[in-house]
Motif scaffolding. Structure first.
Motif, PDB file in Angstrom:
ATOM      1  N   ASP A   1     -11.991  60.683  24.051  1.00 38.46           N
ATOM      2  CA  ASP A   1     -11.155  61.232  24.892  1.00 38.46           C
ATOM      3  C   ASP A   1     -11.394  62.610  25.652  1.00 38.46           C
ATOM      4  O   ASP A   1     -10.808  62.941  26.591  1.00 38.46           O
ATOM      5  CB  ASP A   1      -9.735  61.347  24.301  1.00 38.46           C
ATOM      6  CG  ASP A   1      -9.631  62.187  23.062  1.00 38.46           C
ATOM      7  OD1 ASP A   1      -9.330  63.509  23.181  1.00 38.46           O
ATOM      8  OD2 ASP A   1     -10.101  61.847  21.826  1.00 38.46           O
TER       9      ASP A   1
ATOM     10  N   ASP B   1      -1.409  63.754  26.654  1.00 41.29           N
ATOM     11  CA  ASP B   1      -2.568  62.721  26.540  1.00 41.29           C
ATOM     12  C   ASP B   1      -2.872  62.142  25.298  1.00 41.29           C
ATOM     13  O   ASP B   1      -2.554  62.697  24.330  1.00 41.29           O
ATOM     14  CB  ASP B   1      -3.837  63.474  27.309  1.00 41.29           C
ATOM     15  CG  ASP B   1      -3.712  64.103  28.469  1.00 41.29           C
ATOM     16  OD1 ASP B   1      -3.020  63.389  29.319  1.00 41.29           O
ATOM     17  OD2 ASP B   1      -4.330  64.913  28.699  1.00 41.29           O
TER      18      ASP B   1
ATOM     19  N   THR C   1      -6.315  60.490  29.154  1.00 40.94           N
ATOM     20  CA  THR C   1      -6.910  61.592  28.199  1.00 40.94           C
ATOM     21  C   THR C   1      -6.906  62.816  28.925  1.00 40.94           C
ATOM     22  O   THR C   1      -7.055  62.978  29.944  1.00 40.94           O
ATOM     23  CB  THR C   1      -8.220  61.098  27.620  1.00 40.94           C
ATOM     24  OG1 THR C   1      -9.251  61.069  28.795  1.00 40.94           O
ATOM     25  CG2 THR C   1      -8.144  59.373  27.088  1.00 40.94           C
TER      26      THR C   1
ATOM     27  N   GLN D   1      -5.279  60.683  22.315  1.00 36.53           N
ATOM     28  CA  GLN D   1      -6.905  60.837  21.527  1.00 36.53           C
ATOM     29  C   GLN D   1      -7.295  59.349  21.546  1.00 36.53           C
ATOM     30  O   GLN D   1      -6.501  58.542  21.176  1.00 36.53           O
ATOM     31  CB  GLN D   1      -6.516  61.608  20.220  1.00 36.53           C
ATOM     32  CG  GLN D   1      -6.242  62.915  20.177  1.00 36.53           C
ATOM     33  CD  GLN D   1      -6.328  63.692  19.129  1.00 36.53           C
ATOM     34  OE1 GLN D   1      -6.449  62.837  17.799  1.00 36.53           O
ATOM     35  NE2 GLN D   1      -5.642  64.664  18.763  1.00 36.53           N
ATOM     36  N   VAL D   2      -8.508  59.251  21.607  1.00 38.94           N
ATOM     37  CA  VAL D   2      -9.199  58.004  21.448  1.00 38.94           C
ATOM     38  C   VAL D   2     -10.449  58.148  20.636  1.00 38.94           C
ATOM     39  O   VAL D   2     -11.276  58.932  20.818  1.00 38.94           O
ATOM     40  CB  VAL D   2      -9.514  57.288  22.938  1.00 38.94           C
ATOM     41  CG1 VAL D   2     -10.268  55.870  22.701  1.00 38.94           C
ATOM     42  CG2 VAL D   2      -8.584  57.309  23.884  1.00 38.94           C
TER      43      VAL D   2
END
Length: 265
Positions: free
Chosen positions: A256, A3, A182, A5-6
């Motif tokens: 996320d 996934d 995410t 990361q944001v």
């Protein structure tokens, strides 16, 4: 696959605004209504994608809208250099989302065909419609085309595994939202498809609009793109900075993993 990361990085704010600038037909139109300005960083291992690039001090002076920090300095706060950015999703070409294109010389930009056509077409003969654009920024995007560093999308498209773009229009003809896989589920960086939570959750249009039906239809689409309403991330809402955990510098929030606590909006 892993996934993403944001992170949301805040680079500017405007506190001298009213609700009339945020909502059409608002009964409390004279009440204060602040706005924050963000860029977003997607990371998965060594892969980095920047979503929007803010604007610089020159544009801040031109428009009388000061910035808190240069977008490059915001990136430096999480260990990135402007030269590291090779993939840049431009949600639309308004000054506060594309005004920093020249700061990222190595970036290939991802843009909707409809946005380039809009920003360089006859609609720009109208002062009201061209107001959020700056010619130099649009010209920088055109240069990327001629340099072979612009990827055009027509509607829904995949930028990388787990990252897709979706043309919603409304606020600008080719406005695109970004869907990211995410840990918390599918997160939707709405950008200006909804400036504030109140726009999308209460179906209240933002006053700067080229197609009102597309804006309203876009609100519904945002709910479809996100796994949960708490994973719709508006483009300018200060509530993002209270709902999501701070991560590292004081101007950085991690998105996320979802909101920090109960999401009651």
């Amino acid at each position: 696959m892993t996934d993403w990361q944001v992170h949301a990085l805040k680079y500017a704010d405007r506190n001298s605004r009213t609700r009339a600038e945020s909502f059409i037909f608002d009964d409390n139109h004279d009440a204060p209504h602040a706005m924050d300005y963000f860029i977003w960083v997607l990371r998965r291992g060594a892969e980095v994608i920047l979503v929007d690039c803010g604007y610089d001090s020159e544009e801040a002076t031109r428009r009388g809208r000061p910035i808190l920090r240069d977008p490059r300095d915001a990136l430096a706060g999480i260990g990135l250099k402007a030269e590291d950015i090779t993939q840049l999703i431009v949600t639309h070409l308004h000054y506060d989302h594309a005004g920093g294109l020249h700061l990222f010389p190595n970036a290939t930009i991802h843009l909707q065909e409809a946005e380039m056509a809009y920003a360089t077409g006859p609609c720009m003969c109208h002062d009201t419609l061209k107001m959020p654009f700056t010619a130099d920024h649009v010209c920088e995007a055109v240069k990327r085309v001629f340099q072979g560093r612009c990827v055009f999308h027509d509607g829904d498209a995949e930028v990388s595994e787990g990252v897709t773009v979706h043309c919603l229009g409304g606020h600008s003809r080719g406005l695109q939202a970004v869907r990211v896989r995410t840990e918390a589920g599918w997160l939707c960086l709405a950008s200006d498809a909804t400036h504030f939570y109140e726009n999308v959750f209460e179906n209240k249009p933002f006053p700067i609009v080229v197609d009102l039906q597309n804006m309203l239809d876009g609100f519904a689409r945002l709910h479809e793109l996100a796994s949960d309403r708490s994973l719709i991330i508006p483009g300018h809402d200060p509530l993002v900075t209270t709902l999501f955990p701070q991560d590292g510098p004081e101007f950085c929030w991690r998105l996320d993993r979802g909101p920090s606590g109960d999401f009651n909006l």
